[in-house]
Scaffold this motif. Structure first.
Motif, PDB file in Angstrom:
ATOM      1  N   GLN A 176      79.025  35.048  61.259  1.00 43.17           N
ATOM      2  CA  GLN A 176      77.704  35.626  61.436  1.00 43.17           C
ATOM      3  C   GLN A 176      77.763  37.131  61.264  1.00 43.17           C
ATOM      4  O   GLN A 176      78.801  37.762  61.415  1.00 43.17           O
ATOM      5  CB  GLN A 176      77.158  35.275  62.826  1.00 43.17           C
ATOM      6  CG  GLN A 176      76.953  33.790  63.035  1.00 43.17           C
ATOM      7  CD  GLN A 176      76.357  33.480  64.393  1.00 43.17           C
ATOM      8  OE1 GLN A 176      76.208  34.358  65.231  1.00 43.17           O
ATOM      9  NE2 GLN A 176      76.016  32.225  64.604  1.00 43.17           N
ATOM     10  N   SER A 235      74.377  39.635  64.436  1.00 46.46           N
ATOM     11  CA  SER A 235      73.714  38.569  63.686  1.00 46.46           C
ATOM     12  C   SER A 235      72.209  38.556  63.875  1.00 46.46           C
ATOM     13  O   SER A 235      71.548  37.625  63.456  1.00 46.46           O
ATOM     14  CB  SER A 235      74.291  37.205  64.112  1.00 46.46           C
ATOM     15  OG  SER A 235      74.067  36.988  65.491  1.00 46.46           O
ATOM     16  N   ARG A 274      72.948  36.300  58.722  1.00 50.42           N
ATOM     17  CA  ARG A 274      73.186  34.920  59.106  1.00 50.42           C
ATOM     18  C   ARG A 274      73.243  34.890  60.622  1.00 50.42           C
ATOM     19  O   ARG A 274      73.824  35.772  61.239  1.00 50.42           O
ATOM     20  CB  ARG A 274      74.529  34.428  58.529  1.00 50.42           C
ATOM     21  CG  ARG A 274      74.518  34.353  57.038  1.00 50.42           C
ATOM     22  CD  ARG A 274      75.572  33.491  56.380  1.00 50.42           C
ATOM     23  NE  ARG A 274      76.877  33.419  56.978  1.00 50.42           N
ATOM     24  CZ  ARG A 274      77.993  33.099  56.300  1.00 50.42           C
ATOM     25  NH1 ARG A 274      77.922  32.872  54.989  1.00 50.42           N
ATOM     26  NH2 ARG A 274      79.150  33.011  56.886  1.00 50.42           N
ATOM     27  N   PRO A 275      72.547  33.937  61.286  1.00 50.59           N
ATOM     28  CA  PRO A 275      71.988  32.726  60.671  1.00 50.59           C
ATOM     29  C   PRO A 275      70.512  32.813  60.293  1.00 50.59           C
ATOM     30  O   PRO A 275      69.976  31.868  59.740  1.00 50.59           O
ATOM     31  CB  PRO A 275      72.168  31.703  61.792  1.00 50.59           C
ATOM     32  CG  PRO A 275      71.984  32.503  63.039  1.00 50.59           C
ATOM     33  CD  PRO A 275      72.605  33.854  62.747  1.00 50.59           C
TER      34      PRO A 275
END
Length: 324
Positions: A176, A235, A274-275
């Motif tokens: 991530q 992330s 990400r995510p």
């Protein structure tokens, strides 16, 4: 196959260099000068050293000096290369040459530029000679003849090194993180109106401002004229948005006067992570962030595009001061 000792605090630089060298050498990696010294004393198979000038505990220049003063011929004459930005190498070149540095490696050099430097010193670990390439060697220059400062001379990663770092950061499915891209609005106009030298100095001022604010595990690189990119383990896109706003506020307090006249500078930014944006590759994340930044620029500049839904305005005006 001999051993190359690679000494650098940057994981990205170590990984990129190791990839360039692994077909011809066994690469040993350490993070600081004292660890490098211990490795050199114990490992008789090390045939060359590549070190950053500013590694912790014992700098690259100090490590070189210690080796050249050593009574052991194996260590005293071992090929030693310093790697860094053009500006940093220019600063230490004279001192390093007096101490007996073998050569210099510039950040962003490719495989077929680095290998000839090593193989020309007959470290006898290469198994296959590469195509002949004339290596680029930096030379110390007087201040009055020094070329204009460009982004890659600020200590930031070159575009190729940054992209390689992003690929490695997101190499696994569960990795991530986020990529944030900044762009100076109207950079082409700055070049047209002020010239490349002045425009690049303005860009360097902004680059240093941003670089001072990123975390110790983040890395930042040049990504086109007037554009920078940051990769972070964070992330969450909201963190990117908050950071972009802090940068905008700092830039608003930056005081820039060019040729006696104050200028107004705005930036746009875009991010992908990400995510939130799915399990896409590092290259795709960088492309998505860049696309969002370009959308923000196209919408008038001074904006941040994070989720691809609407644009938040970031008013940025520079106040007066002299541009160093």
């Amino acid at each position: 196959m001999g051993n190359i000792l690679l000494v650098h605090q940057s994981r990205v630089i170590r990984a990129t260099l190791a990839r360039h060298l692994e077909e011809h050498y066994k690469v040993l990696e350490v993070l600081d000068g004292e660890s490098a010294w211990q490795t050199l004393v114990l490992d008789h198979d090390v045939v060359a050293v590549i070190a950053g000038p500013d590694i912790p505990r014992l700098s690259g220049v100090d490590l070189l000096e210690r080796l050249r003063r050593n009574r052991l011929q194996r260590l005293k004459h071992i090929p030693f290369y310093l790697i860094g930005s053009e500006t940093r190498i220019d600063e230490i070149a004279d001192e390093a040459r007096k101490l007996g540095v073998t050569d210099f490696i510039l950040n962003g050099m490719g495989k077929w530029e680095i290998l000839p430097l090593l193989q020309s010193k007959k470290t006898d670990a290469a198994q296959e000679a590469p195509p002949p390439v004339e290596p680029v060697r930096p030379t110390a220059k007087a201040k009055e003849s020094k070329p204009a400062v460009h982004f890659r001379e600020t200590g930031l990663l070159s575009a190729s090194l940054f992209e390689e770092g992003v690929r490695r950061m997101f190499a696994r499915v569960g990795d991530q993180g986020a990529v944030l891209v900044f762009g100076v609005d109207g950079y082409g106009g700055l070049v047209d109106n002020l010239g490349k030298s002045t425009a690049s100095r303005i860009a360097e001022k902004f680059a240093r401002l941003v670089q001072a604010k990123i975390g110790p595990s983040d890395f930042m690189g040049h990504h086109g004229a007037g554009r920078f990119a940051i990769a972070t383990r964070s992330s969450r896109l909201d963190q990117c948005e908050a950071f972009a706003k802090r940068v905008a506020r700092s830039l608003a307090n930056a005081q820039i006067v060019v040729r006696g006249k104050p200028i107004q500078l705005t930036i746009s930014s875009g991010a992908a992570s990400r995510p939130e944006d799915g399990g896409i590759s590092g290259e795709a994340l960088l492309s998505l962030a860049l696309g969002r930044m370009e959308e923000a620029m196209a919408a008038g500049g001074g904006r941040v595009q994070i989720h691809g839904e609407g644009l938040q305005h970031m008013p940025v005006k520079a106040r007066q001061s002299e541009l160093a």
